[in-house]
Scaffold this motif. Sequence first.
Motif, PDB file in Angstrom:
ATOM      1  N   GLY A  65       0.820  -1.208   0.000  1.00 24.27           N
ATOM      2  CA  GLY A  65       0.000   0.000   0.000  1.00 24.27           C
ATOM      3  C   GLY A  65       0.851   1.254   0.000  1.00 24.27           C
ATOM      4  O   GLY A  65       2.079   1.202  -0.178  1.00 24.27           O
ATOM      5  N   PRO A  66       0.214   2.398   0.224  1.00 25.44           N
ATOM      6  CA  PRO A  66       0.901   3.686   0.129  1.00 25.44           C
ATOM      7  C   PRO A  66       2.162   3.772   0.988  1.00 25.44           C
ATOM      8  O   PRO A  66       2.179   3.371   2.149  1.00 25.44           O
ATOM      9  N   MET A  67       3.202   4.284   0.359  1.00 26.30           N
ATOM     10  CA  MET A  67       4.527   4.502   0.933  1.00 26.30           C
ATOM     11  C   MET A  67       5.227   3.202   1.340  1.00 26.30           C
ATOM     12  O   MET A  67       6.173   3.220   2.118  1.00 26.30           O
ATOM     13  N   GLU A  68       4.794   2.099   0.761  1.00 24.44           N
ATOM     14  CA  GLU A  68       5.492   0.825   0.923  1.00 24.44           C
ATOM     15  C   GLU A  68       6.254   0.541  -0.369  1.00 24.44           C
ATOM     16  O   GLU A  68       5.868   0.990  -1.450  1.00 24.44           O
ATOM     17  N   VAL A  69       7.354  -0.195  -0.247  1.00 28.63           N
ATOM     18  CA  VAL A  69       8.294  -0.374  -1.351  1.00 28.63           C
ATOM     19  C   VAL A  69       8.457  -1.847  -1.695  1.00 28.63           C
ATOM     20  O   VAL A  69       8.627  -2.685  -0.801  1.00 28.63           O
ATOM     21  N   ALA A  70       8.430  -2.141  -2.974  1.00 26.72           N
ATOM     22  CA  ALA A  70       8.769  -3.472  -3.476  1.00 26.72           C
ATOM     23  C   ALA A  70      10.123  -3.363  -4.177  1.00 26.72           C
ATOM     24  O   ALA A  70      10.322  -2.470  -5.012  1.00 26.72           O
TER      25      ALA A  70
END
Length: 141
Positions: free
Chosen positions: A83-88
């Motif tokens: 979700g928002p402001m999470e990084v893959a």
Amino acid sequence: MNEQAKAPRIFTTADIPAHDRGNGVSTRLFCSKGRCAADVTTGTTSLPVGRSVQLHSHNCDEQIVILAGQAEAEFNGTRHPIGPMEVAFIPKDTVHCFHNVGADPVLMLFIYGSGAVTRTFAATGETVAHLSDSDLAQPRT
């Protein structure tokens, strides 16, 4: 696109056209080797509600930051909520894709570890240049 000299610059919204990648998916290219002589490629992709991109891999490492919406990152045969402001972080040559699983469009910031990116589609093995006419979110039917 002619290669530009590497120099500081500002790109306004009007300078960043949207590339229609089919299936409602739209990508905006910020910088790349051809656009500003960068050694990375950056931009955003908008993924409409209920849409996905096809499984693919790249010739370089990739980071995706979800700016808005709820998605699932698919890699190694498993879907992972993001979700928002999470990084893959997706290493080079890793087959992956993203799915919009929320009620709103997903806006993703992408950062590729190369100024010249390719995409190889898992279903066909075809390799195309990033944002070329053949770089589609889903195959043509």
